[in-house]
Scaffold this active site. Structure first.
Site, PDB file in Angstrom:
ATOM      1  CE  LYS A  25      -3.900   1.977   2.634  1.00  0.00           C
ATOM      2  NZ  LYS A  25      -4.784   1.770   3.809  1.00  0.00           N
TER       3      LYS A  25
ATOM      4  CB  SER B 258      -8.359   0.457   5.595  1.00  0.00           C
ATOM      5  OG  SER B 258      -9.009   1.696   5.748  1.00  0.00           O
TER       6      SER B 258
ATOM      7  CB  SER C 201      -7.905   3.628   2.773  1.00  0.00           C
ATOM      8  OG  SER C 201      -7.076   3.056   3.777  1.00  0.00           O
TER       9      SER C 201
END
Length: 620
Positions: free
Chosen positions: A78, A176, A152
């Protein structure tokens, strides 16, 4: 045919010589190009070039695949987690910087043999559960591009589901690491906060952030956690956690909490109630007993996350940047984070006091259950619907996730089915939740549940990874716990029980030995102790308690056991065995037979009482 990127499948090919890390990254590169040509789902912010991936693969040249637990395993990162030499953007080009050093978690995974393949897209500054708040493009769901990917950690989930990485790193503050797992038919591990260090991670809420893992199976997630976990002196919030709690193996029963009917919310999803009931039935079939739980204090905690000072913590995380360049933020992200400046110090303390009150209200729940099960998300939305109503629909998706980090809980999202065609056949799943430190036990239960619910993971039509390892239904993942059967003064409420509880031990269950033991009251004390001796004839079933304590504490505990007692293997009633207290036979050679002798000047045969408690009651 897409590669099978599950860790056992790749490991088998490396061991038999049919694949090398360099060959793997070359095949992956071709697969990534084909994926982009078919439909750009905006998975990546910065995919590594073929030469960059080859360089990482070449670092494994000459290494024995057996020597590294993640040898040649490709993973996505990420883009709020640092990879040396590659920009970290947090989905905000104006914020971007290029780190010289990789995040601690990335360093550990690469040291274990894993190969990074790219930095994945996310909701800007890790704020959102939808995957649409990025200037690098809306991240499309791996199974149906009309639907949100979840966020996210959007690109992290889609990369694994589309067969572009074996696992990926995300972060989780409000869900997330779990919501995208459900939406893309993956296992999502939200570890105990601090179990995986966050050095080199751009924080959202530093005090409650967790580095998360997306994987094809719970076994893969456990392998990644094993390589990534552990305290880091550079991260004040990192910690080593003694594991405790239920191991959820196939041979044991367990109790799991289920929200009351009044607390269940599906936000108009017609399939939610039946799919959740089906998952509950599967857990019952695995040996679980459901216990109704009042979820209202958990929901009250959840409201604090975006209505309390933790929004100010998001502001503080990027304070110099947002104050200098507020216009650089995504409009929705800016609206959310700028509210943090309105929260005062008294507001902060009021919220902290409220959280402590609610934490105390939730604490008794764990006395009656080993884990809690909820839907991972109530429903799923199309991208168009979220774009039209971005904050309310995003909030709906966090109904079952927002409380976990504030309450310091571990959680694993696991696929358990698919919705009807009315909901486009999108994936469905539940989340298993337990107190801090129980990550590996939860992964064990997740593996068992996953294996009996859905046969595939990820984007099924694209890369059907079969859940073929039936052993997952029987063997718990190593969790650093040792089970110990006690039959005397170490039982709950008795004088020596503190020697267990002070070492982080927890009562698992009450059992009886196989009917082949004699029990003796030994001389000496206080505290008075019994001795249990295995015999060929004249034995009985003896009442015992099974406790679990960290393996790191087991040696010190055993070292303090005085002769003639020791630790050996104790056979259990109905089959099976466990480590437990035994007594050397010489100490009972002069035992008197079935005569009460409170003075205990010599060994006394108390087998007929069936246990130490019954004998003590007879003295009283």
């Amino acid at each position: 045919m897409p590669l099978d990127l599950s860790i056992p499948a790749l490991r088998a090919r490396y061991l038999d010589g049919s694949l090398s890390p360099t060959q793997l990254v070359e095949l992956l590169h071709e697969q990534m190009l084909a994926e982009d040509a078919a439909l750009d789902r905006h998975v990546w912010i910065r995919r590594l070039t073929l030469d960059e991936m080859r360089a990482h693969a070449a670092a494994l040249n000459g290494r024995d695949p057996k020597s590294l637990p993640l040898y040649g395993i490709p993973f996505a990162i990420k883009d709020n987690i640092d990879l040396a030499g590659i920009p970290t953007t947090v989905a905000c080009p104006a914020f971007a910087y290029t780190p010289e050093v990789s995040a601690t978690v990335v360093q550990r995974l690469m040291a274990a043999g894993a190969i990074p393949v790219g930095k994945s897209n996310l909701d800007q500054f890790a704020t959102g559960l939808v995957g649409v708040r990025s200037p690098y493009g809306v991240c499309h769901n791996a199974l149906n591009p009309d639907y949100v990917s979840g966020g996210s950690s959007a690109g992290s989930a889609v990369a694994v589901a589309r067969g572009l990485a074996s696992f990926s790193l995300g972060t989780d503050t409000a869900g997330s690491g779990r919501v995208p797992a459900m939406f893309n038919n993956l296992v999502g591990l939200k570890p105990t906060c601090g179990r995986i260090p966050a050095t080199g991670v751009v924080p959202a809420c530093r005090s409650i952030d967790a580095v998360s893992v997306f994987a094809l199976t719970a076994a893969d997630a456990a392998a990644v956690l094993g390589a990534a976990q552990g305290e880091d002196p550079l991260d004040a919030y990192s910690r080593n956690l003694p594991p405790y709690g239920h191991n959820f193996g196939a041979a044991s029963s367990f109790r799991f909490g289920v929200p009351r009917l009044a607390d269940l919310e599906f936000h108009g999803n017609p399939d939610g109630p039946a799919l959740f009931a089906q998952a509950v039935a599967h857990l019952q079939a695995l040996g679980g007993t459901s216990v109704e739980v009042d979820l209202s204090p958990f929901c009250a905690v959840a409201t604090l996350l975006y209505e309390g000072p933790w929004v100010a913590e998001r502001y503080q995380a990027i304070r110099p940047f947002i104050e200098a360049q507020p216009e650089a933020l995504h409009p929705v992200t800016r609206v959310i984070i700028e509210k943090g400046v309105q929260i005062s110090a008294p507001d902060t303390f009021a919220a902290m006091y409220r959280l402590k009150e609610l934490e105390r209200q939730t604490r008794p729940v764990w006395d009656g259950i080993d884990c809690l099960v909820t839907p991972t998300a109530s429903t799923i939305y199309t991208i168009d619907a979220v774009q039209a109503d971005p904050i309310r629909l995003n909030s709906n998706l966090g109904y079952y996730t927002n409380f976990a980090n504030l309450l310091d809980l571990a959680a694993v999202a696991v696929p358990t089915g698919f919705m009807s065609q009315a909901m486009a056949g999108m994936p469905w799943g539940v989340t298993l939740v337990a107190p801090a430190g129980q990550d590996f036990p939860l992964l064990t239960l997740a593996a068992r549940l996953h294996a009996c619910t859905v046969p595939t993971v990820g984007a099924v039509a694209h890369a059907p990874h079969r859940l073929a390892n039936a052993m997952l239904n029987a063997v718990p993942f190593p969790s650093g716990q040792v089970q110990l059967a006690v039959c005397g003064a170490h039982m709950s409420g008795l004088p020596l029980n503190g020697q267990l509880t002070q070492r982080g031990a927890r009562l698992v269950r009450k059992v009886r030995s196989a009917p082949c033991y004699q029990l003796f009251a030994l001389p000496g004390g206080p505290p008075h102790r019994p001795g249990m001796v295995r015999v060929d004839t004249g034995g009985a079933a003896i009442e015992m308690e099974v406790w679990e304590l960290p393996a790191s504490e087991f040696g010190a505990f055993v070292a303090g056991i005085p002769a003639p007692l020791g630790i050996g293997t104790v056979a259990l009633e109905g089959g099976g065995a466990v480590q437990g207290f035994v007594c050397e036979a010489y100490a009972t050679a002069e035992a008197r037979d079935k005569v009460q002798d409170p003075a205990l000047h010599q060994p006394l045969d108390i087998t007929h009482f069936g246990g130490w408690r019954s004998y003590l009651h007879s003295l009283a």
